[in-house]
Design a protein around this motif. Structure first.
Motif, PDB file in Angstrom:
ATOM      1  N   SER A 122       0.781  -1.233   0.000  1.00  0.00           N
ATOM      2  CA  SER A 122       0.000   0.000   0.000  1.00  0.00           C
ATOM      3  C   SER A 122       0.821   1.297   0.000  1.00  0.00           C
ATOM      4  O   SER A 122       0.588   2.179  -0.821  1.00  0.00           O
ATOM      5  CB  SER A 122      -0.970  -0.088   1.176  1.00  0.00           C
ATOM      6  OG  SER A 122      -1.139   1.114   1.769  1.00  0.00           O
ATOM      7  N   LEU A 123       1.793   1.420   0.886  1.00  0.00           N
ATOM      8  CA  LEU A 123       2.535   2.691   0.955  1.00  0.00           C
ATOM      9  C   LEU A 123       3.292   3.008  -0.341  1.00  0.00           C
ATOM     10  O   LEU A 123       3.129   4.101  -0.895  1.00  0.00           O
ATOM     11  CB  LEU A 123       3.487   2.691   2.169  1.00  0.00           C
ATOM     12  CG  LEU A 123       4.416   3.892   2.258  1.00  0.00           C
ATOM     13  CD1 LEU A 123       3.642   5.154   2.619  1.00  0.00           C
ATOM     14  CD2 LEU A 123       5.539   3.660   3.270  1.00  0.00           C
ATOM     15  N   PRO A 135      -3.312   5.591 -11.678  1.00  0.00           N
ATOM     16  CA  PRO A 135      -4.485   6.182 -11.014  1.00  0.00           C
ATOM     17  C   PRO A 135      -5.285   6.984 -12.042  1.00  0.00           C
ATOM     18  O   PRO A 135      -5.439   8.205 -11.917  1.00  0.00           O
ATOM     19  CB  PRO A 135      -3.845   7.083  -9.951  1.00  0.00           C
ATOM     20  CG  PRO A 135      -2.525   7.481 -10.536  1.00  0.00           C
ATOM     21  CD  PRO A 135      -2.087   6.358 -11.425  1.00  0.00           C
ATOM     22  N   GLN A 143       1.574   6.364  -7.085  1.00  0.00           N
ATOM     23  CA  GLN A 143       0.395   6.979  -7.715  1.00  0.00           C
ATOM     24  C   GLN A 143       0.367   8.486  -7.454  1.00  0.00           C
ATOM     25  O   GLN A 143       0.044   9.278  -8.337  1.00  0.00           O
ATOM     26  CB  GLN A 143      -0.884   6.304  -7.205  1.00  0.00           C
ATOM     27  CG  GLN A 143      -1.002   4.865  -7.690  1.00  0.00           C
ATOM     28  CD  GLN A 143      -2.321   4.223  -7.300  1.00  0.00           C
ATOM     29  OE1 GLN A 143      -2.924   4.572  -6.282  1.00  0.00           O
ATOM     30  NE2 GLN A 143      -2.765   3.254  -8.098  1.00  0.00           N
ATOM     31  N   TRP A 144       0.754   8.855  -6.240  1.00  0.00           N
ATOM     32  CA  TRP A 144       0.850  10.302  -5.947  1.00  0.00           C
ATOM     33  C   TRP A 144       1.860  10.948  -6.899  1.00  0.00           C
ATOM     34  O   TRP A 144       1.629  12.021  -7.443  1.00  0.00           O
ATOM     35  CB  TRP A 144       1.291  10.498  -4.490  1.00  0.00           C
ATOM     36  CG  TRP A 144       1.828  11.887  -4.280  1.00  0.00           C
ATOM     37  CD1 TRP A 144       1.107  13.021  -4.070  1.00  0.00           C
ATOM     38  CD2 TRP A 144       3.207  12.292  -4.327  1.00  0.00           C
ATOM     39  NE1 TRP A 144       1.946  14.107  -3.987  1.00  0.00           N
ATOM     40  CE2 TRP A 144       3.241  13.692  -4.134  1.00  0.00           C
ATOM     41  CE3 TRP A 144       4.410  11.611  -4.517  1.00  0.00           C
ATOM     42  CZ2 TRP A 144       4.435  14.413  -4.119  1.00  0.00           C
ATOM     43  CZ3 TRP A 144       5.598  12.322  -4.496  1.00  0.00           C
ATOM     44  CH2 TRP A 144       5.601  13.707  -4.300  1.00  0.00           C
ATOM     45  N   GLU A 194      -6.046  12.021  -1.451  1.00  0.00           N
ATOM     46  CA  GLU A 194      -6.360  11.387  -0.156  1.00  0.00           C
ATOM     47  C   GLU A 194      -7.013  10.018  -0.321  1.00  0.00           C
ATOM     48  O   GLU A 194      -7.112   9.259   0.628  1.00  0.00           O
ATOM     49  CB  GLU A 194      -7.211  12.312   0.736  1.00  0.00           C
ATOM     50  CG  GLU A 194      -8.532  12.758   0.123  1.00  0.00           C
ATOM     51  CD  GLU A 194      -8.376  14.055  -0.694  1.00  0.00           C
ATOM     52  OE1 GLU A 194      -7.243  14.369  -1.122  1.00  0.00           O
ATOM     53  OE2 GLU A 194      -9.396  14.727  -0.917  1.00  0.00           O
ATOM     54  N   ASP A 195      -7.453   9.701  -1.542  1.00  0.00           N
ATOM     55  CA  ASP A 195      -8.072   8.384  -1.758  1.00  0.00           C
ATOM     56  C   ASP A 195      -7.067   7.323  -2.207  1.00  0.00           C
ATOM     57  O   ASP A 195      -7.444   6.168  -2.425  1.00  0.00           O
ATOM     58  CB  ASP A 195      -9.182   8.487  -2.811  1.00  0.00           C
ATOM     59  CG  ASP A 195     -10.323   9.358  -2.328  1.00  0.00           C
ATOM     60  OD1 ASP A 195     -10.518   9.410  -1.092  1.00  0.00           O
ATOM     61  OD2 ASP A 195     -10.990   9.997  -3.164  1.00  0.00           O
ATOM     62  N   LEU A 196      -5.823   7.727  -2.358  1.00  0.00           N
ATOM     63  CA  LEU A 196      -4.809   6.768  -2.801  1.00  0.00           C
ATOM     64  C   LEU A 196      -4.461   5.814  -1.670  1.00  0.00           C
ATOM     65  O   LEU A 196      -4.548   6.201  -0.507  1.00  0.00           O
ATOM     66  CB  LEU A 196      -3.555   7.513  -3.274  1.00  0.00           C
ATOM     67  CG  LEU A 196      -3.746   8.465  -4.452  1.00  0.00           C
ATOM     68  CD1 LEU A 196      -2.428   9.143  -4.801  1.00  0.00           C
ATOM     69  CD2 LEU A 196      -4.304   7.740  -5.661  1.00  0.00           C
ATOM     70  N   PRO A 197      -4.048   4.585  -1.957  1.00  0.00           N
ATOM     71  CA  PRO A 197      -3.921   4.015  -3.295  1.00  0.00           C
ATOM     72  C   PRO A 197      -5.259   3.563  -3.858  1.00  0.00           C
ATOM     73  O   PRO A 197      -6.149   3.198  -3.106  1.00  0.00           O
ATOM     74  CB  PRO A 197      -3.026   2.796  -3.056  1.00  0.00           C
ATOM     75  CG  PRO A 197      -3.275   2.395  -1.644  1.00  0.00           C
ATOM     76  CD  PRO A 197      -3.619   3.646  -0.894  1.00  0.00           C
ATOM     77  N   LYS A 207       0.835   3.850  -3.073  1.00  0.00           N
ATOM     78  CA  LYS A 207       0.268   5.175  -2.824  1.00  0.00           C
ATOM     79  C   LYS A 207       1.236   6.269  -3.292  1.00  0.00           C
ATOM     80  O   LYS A 207       0.839   7.225  -3.968  1.00  0.00           O
ATOM     81  CB  LYS A 207       0.001   5.298  -1.324  1.00  0.00           C
ATOM     82  CG  LYS A 207      -0.677   6.554  -0.902  1.00  0.00           C
ATOM     83  CD  LYS A 207      -0.966   6.492   0.594  1.00  0.00           C
ATOM     84  CE  LYS A 207      -1.194   7.884   1.143  1.00  0.00           C
ATOM     85  NZ  LYS A 207      -1.468   7.837   2.586  1.00  0.00           N
TER      86      LYS A 207
END
Length: 794
Positions: free
Chosen positions: A150-151, A414, A157-158, A430-433, A154
RNA sequence: GGGCGCGUAGCUCAGUUGGUUAGAGUGUUUCGGUGACAUCGAAAAGGUCACAGGUUCGAGUCCUGUCGCGCCCACCA
C-alpha cells in the motif's frame, strides 16, 4: 574490576552466529531510534527483485559493502536509519513466474496470475530475509517495504498525479520500442545492445523502366512496410536512379528512390531500404525523409496484421522465412551473407526490439536534460568516475521515459478515462492508493462531456516508477511527520553501476520534478562479484556458487572478509583463498582472545591506574594509534578495503607476531608491575582490534566482545559501542624512537635460528647480531623474547 | 567511432601530490612441536612495473604514441 574469562578451546562458529543473530533481533540493536539526539544517517537501501531464486556471492558482495559503511557510521555515533525494501512488482517477477509455472499469459486471467506472483513474491522475500540475516546485514527489519504494498503504491500513484499536474507526464501515440515476447512497451533504459549473427539479404529490384539494382537488408520480413529507398547523393553508381520509381517485388508497391548522405556507399550494396515497422534505425530514416504514409505491420502480440497481406497472422520469424522463400521463387534474391551486427534487445529476455505504433504514457525527460545534468554536481559520487556514466546517459537520451507497460503484475495507473470523450479522470490524493479497475471515480459525470461512463486504464506502471520513489518511501516508514522531513533527502544511496541509467537516474528525475532537490547526498557505487576467472556470474553459465553452501563451509564473517577486498566501483573476483583467509582470521581472533583470557589471572582492570609501561607497550600503543587514525580516515572515505588491510597488518604482523611474543615472558614471570602493564595493554589494544574488525566481521567480534569486554564498556553490543579513538598512555621517560632497532635485532635472531634449524622456543647460548642496538636499554628484553643467553654485536 | 577504466611477483591486487633497494596476501620451497593459535610460526626464492619515445637531477607514478583487456555510449540499412 577483576577480570576472569572462561574460554572454550575451539570457536563454535555456527552456534555463535545463530546466538548473535537472535540476540541482535531481541535486543533491537539495529533499530532506528525515534528519540535519539544523535545525528541521522539515512540509507536508501536498494530493494532487490525478489524473483531472484539463485542468490549468489555477487548479491552478498554488493550488500555487505554498503553494510561496512553503515556499521561504521553506527559506531561513529550516528542514529542510523537502515531500512530494507523489496522490489516485487513488474516484469522480473512476471517473467520468473511465467517460466517457473510455464504460464502462457494469454491463457490465464489477470487475478489468477497476480495471485501466483504474490505467492512467489512472499517466498522470495523470505529467502532474501533469511540470507541477509545469515550474513549479518544489519538492516532494521522493523522498517521494510515491498513495492507492491500500500505505501509504495500510494506514493507511486501520488508521484504520477503530481507530475501529471505539473505537466511532466503526457499520453501520446507514437512508435515505441516493443518487446514481442513480453508483449509490452519498453523504455530506452530497458534496451541493451547484443551482438548477433544474422542473414544479410541482397534483394533485386527494378525501376518502372526496368533498370535493375540491389539493396541489402537484415530485415527482409518487413518488406510489406517498405516506405523508402535511398542512395548516397554522390554515389556515381546510383546517381541516375535518384527520383526514379521502384516497383517492389511481392507487394508491387511503388517507392521513390531518394538521396541521403547518411547512406554508406561501401556497406552492403550502397542502397538502403527502410520500413515503418522494425528497429530504431528505420525510424530515423523515416524521420529524415518525412514519410507521411507509414505502414505498421506488427500487432502488439508480435504477429503480422492485415497490412502484411498474405503474411497476416505470421510471427516475425515465420514471415522472414516465408518472404525469403517467396523472393527466391521469383528469383529476386541475389545472395545471402552472414553478418554479425549488434541489435537492440530487451534486457530482461533478450528478444529483439521492434517498433510498434501505440498509445503510451510518458514522463518528459528530454526537456529537462540540462537541469538533470546539473543535479549530478550536487551529489557526492563515490567513486567520482561513476558520475561520468550518469552524464553520458543523460546526454545520450533520445526518448522520453515510457512508463506504461502492457502487463499484469504492477502498480495501476491512477487513471480513468471518460468512455465517451476519453477525458482523463484522476482520483483525489487522499483516496490513494486506488485500483481503478475495482473502483469508480468520485465524480459522477465527465467534466467535459457530462457522460457518466468511465473505463480504467488497463496498463500498469513501469517498475522503476515505484522504485524511483524509494527515498520518499523510506522517509514515510516512520509515522512522525517531523522525523519524516529529516529523513529526506537520504545520506547514502548504495547501488550497483549497471542501474545508474535506471534506478539512479529516475530517482534524480523524480526528486527534481517533485521537490527541485536531490534525493541523496552521497552515492556509493559497487562493482560486480565475478567468478574466479573474472567472468560474470550467471545461472546460464553455471558458474555461480550458491551462497548457502559457502555460508555453511566458511561462515558469514569469512565471506564478508572476502567482500571487503573490493575497491569501490570495481569488480571483485571470487577468491576462495581470501575466504579461507577470512576464516583463519576469525580463528586467529578467537585464539588471541583465548590467550588473553588464559593470562589474565584474575587481573584487576583499572582504567585510572598508572601502569608501569615498558618500551614494547608504548610501541604497540603507538602503532595502534596510527592504525586507528588510518582506519577512521579510510572508513570516512568509503575505502573499506584499505581498512581491512590496515587492521590485518596490525593484528597479524604487529600484535600477534610481535607484541604477544614480546610479553609472554612478562606474563609468565614474577615481576607483578611488568606483568600488569602487559595485561592492561593487551586488553586495551585487543578491544580496539575487535572494534575496527567489527563492521567487517560482526559475529566473531561480537562473540569476543560479549565474552571479554561487556563489563568494561557496559554496552549491549560491540556494534553500538563507541568507535575507538587514540589510546592515551602515560609514557613517562620511555623513548621508543629506537624501538625498531630492537625489532630488527629480534628478526635477525629468528632468522639465525631458522637457518640453523633450531626451534624458536629453544634457548641458545649466544647469537651474533649485526644491528646496532642500545644494549643497556634492550638486551634484557631481546634475550628474554628470543631466549638467547648473551648477545654479541658484530 | 566517442568516453571511462585497466595492464606491477605463478595467481589476486596495493602503490596518495614524482624521491632510497617496488610492496602485501596467496601459492611454491626449506625449517620449526614454541607459555593463544599447525586454520600456527620463522625464513627463502620470485618483478625489464605491457611496449616505445619524451619531460626531469630523478618516472611504476607526469606527457605523447603503440599494443592488449574490460565496461559504457553511439553507429551498424
Amino acid at each position: 574490576m577483576i577480570l576472569k574469562i572462561d574460554f572454550e578451546e575451539k570457536y563454535n562458529r555456527e552456534e555463535s552466529e545463530n546466538k548473535w543473530k537472535e540476540y541482535w533481533k531481541k535486543q533491537k540493536i539495529f533499530e532506528f531510534s525515534l528519540d535519539s539526539a544523535k545525528p541521522l544517517f539515512v540509507v536508501d537501501t536498494p530493494p532487490p527483485y525478489v524473483s531472484a531464486d539463485h542468490l549468489h556471492i555477487g548479491h552478498i558482495m554488493s550488500y555487505s559493502q554498503a553494510e561496512f559503511i553503515v556499521r561504521y557510521k553506527r559506531m561513529k555515533g550516528f542514529n542510523v536509519f537502515y531500512p530494507m525494501g523489496f522490489d516485487d512488482n513488474g516484469l522480473p517477477t512476471e517473467r520468473f513466474v511465467e517460466k517457473k509455472y510455464k504460464i502462457n499469459k494469454s491463457k490465464i486471467t489477470k487475478p489468477e496470475f497476480i495471485k501466483i506472483c504474490l505467492k512467489e513474491t512472499e517466498q522470495g522475500i523470505k529467502t532474501y530475509k533469511k540470507l541477509w540475516n545469515d550474513f549479518g546485514i544489519s538492516v532494521d527489519w522493523s522498517k521494510t517495504y515491498s513495492t507492491i504494498n500500500s505505501l509504495p503504491v500510494k506514493i507511486a500513484q501520488w508521484s504520477f498525479i503530481d507530475l501529471y499536474k505539473k505537466g511532466k507526464i503526457y499520453r501520446a501515440k507514437k512508435p515505441i520500442s516493443w518487446c514481442v515476447s513480453c508483449q509490452t512497451a519498453l523504455s530506452q533504459a530497458d534496451i541493451e545492445d547484443e551482438e548477433k549473427e544474422t542473414d544479410f539479404v541482397y534483394i533485386k529490384i527494378q525501376t518502372k523502366d526496368k533498370e535493375k539494382l540491389v539493396f541489402a537488408t537484415t530485415r527482409p520480413e518487413l518488406l510489406p512496410s517498405c516506405v523508402g529507398i535511398s542512395v548516397h547523393p554522390d554515389d556515381e553508381r546510383y546517381k541516375k536512379f535518384i527520383h526514379k520509381i521502384v516497383v517492389m517485388p511481392i507487394t508491387g508497391a511503388e517507392i521513390e528512390i531518394t538521396a541521403d548522405k547518411m547512406v554508406a556507399p561501401d556497406f552492403g550494396s550502397g542502397v538502403v531500404y527502410f520500413c515503418s515497422s522494425g528497429d530504431k534505425q528505420f525510424l530515423e530514416w523515416e524521420n529524415n525523409h518525412k514519410i507521411k504514409n507509414k505502414i505498421y505491420l506488427l500487432d502488439t502480440n508480435g504477429r503480422m496484421n492485415a497490412k502484411a497481406g498474405i503474411y497476416q497472422g505470421l510471427t516475425i520469424k515465420q514471415t522472414r522465412k516465408k518472404i525469403i522463400e517467396d523472393l527466391e521463387e521469383i528469383n529476386a534474391i541475389e545472395k545471402i551473407e552472414k553478418i554479425v551486427h549488434s541489435v537492440g534487445v530487451h534486457e530482461r529476455c533478450g528478444t529483439d526490439i521492434e517498433y510498434v505504433d501505440s498509445v503510451q504514457w510518458f514522463v518528459d525527460i528530454l526537456s529537462a536534460k540540462q537541469d538533470l545534468l546539473k543535479q549530478a554536481d550536487k551529489i557526492n559520487w563515490r567513486p567520482d568516475s561513476m558520475k561520468q556514466k550518469y552524464i553520458d546517459w543523460v546526454k545520450a537520451l533520445k526518448w522520453d521515459w515510457c512508463i506504461s507497460r502492457q502487463r499484469y503484475y504492477g502498480v495501476s495507473f491512477p487513471v480513468w478515462y471518460c468512455k465517451k470523450c476519453g477525458e482523463v479522470i484522476l482520483p483525489n490524493i487522499e483516496d490513494l492508493p486506488v485500483d481503478t479497475a475495482l473502483s469508480k471515480p468520485k465524480i459522477k459525470q465527465c467534466p467535459k462531456c457530462e457522460s457518466s461512463e468511465f473505463v480504467a486504464e488497463k496498463d500498469v506502471m513501469d517498475t522503476w516508477m515505484t522504485s524511483s520513489c524509494s527515498p520518499i518511501i523510506v522517509s514515510k516508514l516512520v509515522k512522525d511527520e517531523e522525523i519524516q522531513k529529516k529523513l529526506y533527502p537520504c545520506d547514502l544511496r548504495p547501488q550497483a553501476f549497471e542501474i545508474i541509467r535506471t534506478w539512479l537516474f529516475y530517482t534524480i528525475v523524480k526528486s527534481f520534478y517533485h521537490f527541485n532537490d536531490i534525493p541523496f547526498k552521497n552515492v556509493m557505487i559497487s562493482g560486480h562479484g565475478l567468478d574466479e576467472n573474472g567472468k560474470k556470474i550467471s545461472k546460464r553459465l553455471g558458474n555461480y556458487i550458491p551462497a548457502n553452501q559457502l555460508l555453511k563451509d566458511y561462515g558469514a564473517d569469512a565471506i564478508r572478509y572476502w567482500a571487503t577486498g573490493a575497491t569501490l566501483g570495481q569488480n571483485l573476483r571470487f577468491n576462495i583463498q581470501e575466504v579461507k583467509k577470512g576464516k583463519r582470521t576469525v580463528v586467529k581472533l578467537w585464539n588471541a582472545g583465548r590467550f588473553l583470557a588464559i593470562n589474565l589471572d584474575e587481573f584487576d582492570f583499572d582504567d585510572e591506574k598508572k601502569y608501569k609501561f615498558e618500551h614494547s607497550d608504548i610501541w604497540i600503543i603507538s602503532e595502534l594509534n596510527k592504525t586507528i587514525e588510518k582506519a577512521t580516515k579510510d572508513f570516512d572515505n568509503y575505502f573499506y578495503a584499505k581498512v581491512k588491510e590496515e587492521i590485518d597488518n596490525f593484528f597479524w604482523s604487529k600484535f600477534a607476531d610481535y607484541y604477544v611474543e614480546f610479553v609472554k615472558y612478562r606474563l609468565a614471570g614474577d615481576n607483578k608491575e611488568s606483568k600488569s602493564a602487559a595485561q592492561y595493554t593487551l586488553i586495551k589494544v585487543f578491544l580496539v582490534v575487535l572494534k575496527i574488525y567489527a563492521p567487517i566481521l560482526p559475529f566473531i567480534t561480537e562473540e569476543l566482545y560479549q565474552k571479554m569486554f561487556k563489563n568494561i564498556e557496559n554496552e549491549k553490543s560491540v556494534h553500538i559501542s563507541k568507535w575507538p579513538s587514540k589510546i592515551k598512555a602515560s609514557v613517562g621517560d620511555i623513548d621508543i624512537s629506537d624501538f625498531n632497532s630492537a625489532i630488527k635485532a629480534i628478526d635477525e635472531i629468528r632468522k639465525y635460528k631458522s637457518e640453523q634449524g633450531i626451534s624458536l622456543g629453544t634457548e641458545i647460548e649466544s647469537c651474533p647480531i649485526k644491528t646496532k642496538i642500545d644494549l643497556d636499554k634492550y638486551s634484557d628484553f631481546i634475550q628474554k623474547v628470543c631466549r638467547v643467553k648473551t648477545l654479541k654485536i658484530i
